[in-house]
Design an enzyme around this catalytic site. Structure first.
Site, PDB file in Angstrom:
ATOM      1  N   ARG A 219       1.218  -0.877   0.100  1.00 21.62           N
ATOM      2  CA  ARG A 219       0.237   0.678  -0.182  1.00 21.62           C
ATOM      3  C   ARG A 219       1.216   1.085  -0.330  1.00 21.62           C
ATOM      4  O   ARG A 219       0.410   2.524  -0.779  1.00 21.62           O
ATOM      5  CB  ARG A 219      -1.001  -0.302   1.096  1.00 21.62           C
ATOM      6  CG  ARG A 219      -2.246  -1.305   0.581  1.00 21.62           C
ATOM      7  CD  ARG A 219      -3.110  -1.090   1.866  1.00 21.62           C
ATOM      8  NE  ARG A 219      -4.226  -1.484   1.679  1.00 21.62           N
ATOM      9  CZ  ARG A 219      -4.856  -2.419   3.085  1.00 21.62           C
ATOM     10  NH1 ARG A 219      -4.922  -0.982   4.348  1.00 21.62           N
ATOM     11  NH2 ARG A 219      -5.672  -3.292   2.723  1.00 21.62           N
TER      12      ARG A 219
ATOM     13  N   ASP B  99     -16.066   9.038   9.503  1.00 25.43           N
ATOM     14  CA  ASP B  99     -14.976   7.695   9.013  1.00 25.43           C
ATOM     15  C   ASP B  99     -13.517   8.682   9.883  1.00 25.43           C
ATOM     16  O   ASP B  99     -13.597   9.867   9.334  1.00 25.43           O
ATOM     17  CB  ASP B  99     -14.309   7.309   7.666  1.00 25.43           C
ATOM     18  CG  ASP B  99     -14.415   6.004   7.443  1.00 25.43           C
ATOM     19  OD1 ASP B  99     -14.723   5.336   7.804  1.00 25.43           O
ATOM     20  OD2 ASP B  99     -12.371   5.835   7.248  1.00 25.43           O
TER      21      ASP B  99
END
Ligand SMILES: C[S@@+](CC[C@H](N)C(=O)[O-])C[C@H]1O[C@@H](n2cnc3c(N)ncnc32)[C@H](O)[C@@H]1O
Length: 283
Positions: free
Chosen positions: A47, A151
């Site tokens: 990532r 979030d």
């Protein structure tokens, strides 16, 4: 930053020392616990290599130096890379069967509802909540239901707020529900389904970090959905987050966790009702 193409993360070496620096940083920022093992090492490497490439950096050490003094957008990009956003409409569907009945009962008594979806990712979960509200309450009451979707990751919140979903993201929705709540549209040559305005207007998206020490809201909530995020936290963080979520509920309000997360939850403020559903005690 736009992600560079043709990434081969094997091009970069990630030492254990640098891995632990990244892992410590994401733990501090988001509570995400990534103990050193080969699976997590591959995940972090994969990532973060995309970010390195996009910045034309040559090593993870160089990126770590940059990250230590980075500003908000770059830190946010790091958080976005190391959080997992997998979600879908009507995920763990039994919760929505239960919620459909619970919102009706709640509304008959209190005539308004405040709902918080606390790890909303790209919006499928809060829109599922809104659809369930619409399917179970008469239209005249919809304006009396507030849904906050939060979030830590601003990228996913952006997508949620726009409310565009690819055909492949529409799993879990019947044709009837798609027809009622989405408009089919073409965007840059691809088919998308856009959440209809009236449904989008029922959901407010905002950034919120669950590992913040204190949760400050003007009013408590009647329902809190916090599903499939506690699995990324360690036991101490789970304890603190569950305590804070419980305190954010009205007495009698409900906390819904992910089906796989509820095994070891113990908190004196809440009582387990059924699978991964808890109720805030009255006293
Ligand atoms: C796997 S998704 C779950 C999404 C949805 N709740 C569901 O069940 O389908 C986990 C979400 O938690 C968010 N997250 C991770 N750490 C967080 C934190 N400290 N505060 C708020 N959200 C966080 C991630 O960004 C991600 O979108």
């Amino acid at each position: 930053m736009s992600a560079a193409k043709n990434i081969n993360f094997e091009d970069f070496h990630l030492s254990q020392e640098t891995y632990l620096q990244f892992a410590g940083h994401i733990y501090k920022l988001a509570g995400v616990n990534l103990p050193y093992n080969s699976k997590n090492e591959a995940l972090v490497k994969n990532r973060l290599a995309r970010i390195l490439r996009a910045y034309n950096q040559n090593s993870f050490e160089e990126y770590w130096k940059f990250l230590k003094s980075a500003g908000t957008p770059e830190t946010q990009e790091f958080i976005s890379a190391l959080t997992t956003n997998m979600t879908s409409f009507f995920r763990e569907a039994a919760h929505f069967t239960w919620f459909g009945k619970a919102i009706k009962t709640h509304f008959e008594k209190l005539y308004s509802a405040r709902i918080w979806c606390a790890a909303a990712s790209t919006g499928q979960e809060p829109y599922t909540i809104a659809i369930t509200v619409c399917e179970n309450l008469p239209e005249k009451h919809h304006a009396r239901v507030k849904i906050l979707a939060s979030d830590i990751d601003t990228e996913v919140l952006k997508k949620g707020g726009l409310g565009y979903y690819k055909e492949s993201e529409m799993g879990g929705l019947s044709r009837d529900i798609i027809f009622k709540y989405f408009d089919r549209t073409i965007r840059d040559g691809d088919v998308f389904y856009r959440v209809k305005d009236f449904l989008r207007d029922m959901v407010q998206f905002s950034q919120f970090n669950l590992v913040d020490q204190k949760y400050e809201f003007k009013k408590p909530f009647d329902f809190v959905f916090c599903r499939n995020v506690l699995i990324y936290f360690d036991e101490k963080t789970v304890g603190k987050v569950v305590e804070n979520l419980s305190l954010a509920l009205n007495p009698g309000g409900y906390l819904l966790l992910g089906h796989s997360e509820s095994g070891n939850i113990k908190n004196a403020l809440i009582t387990s009702m059924s699978k991964a559903i808890y109720q805030r005690n009255s006293k």
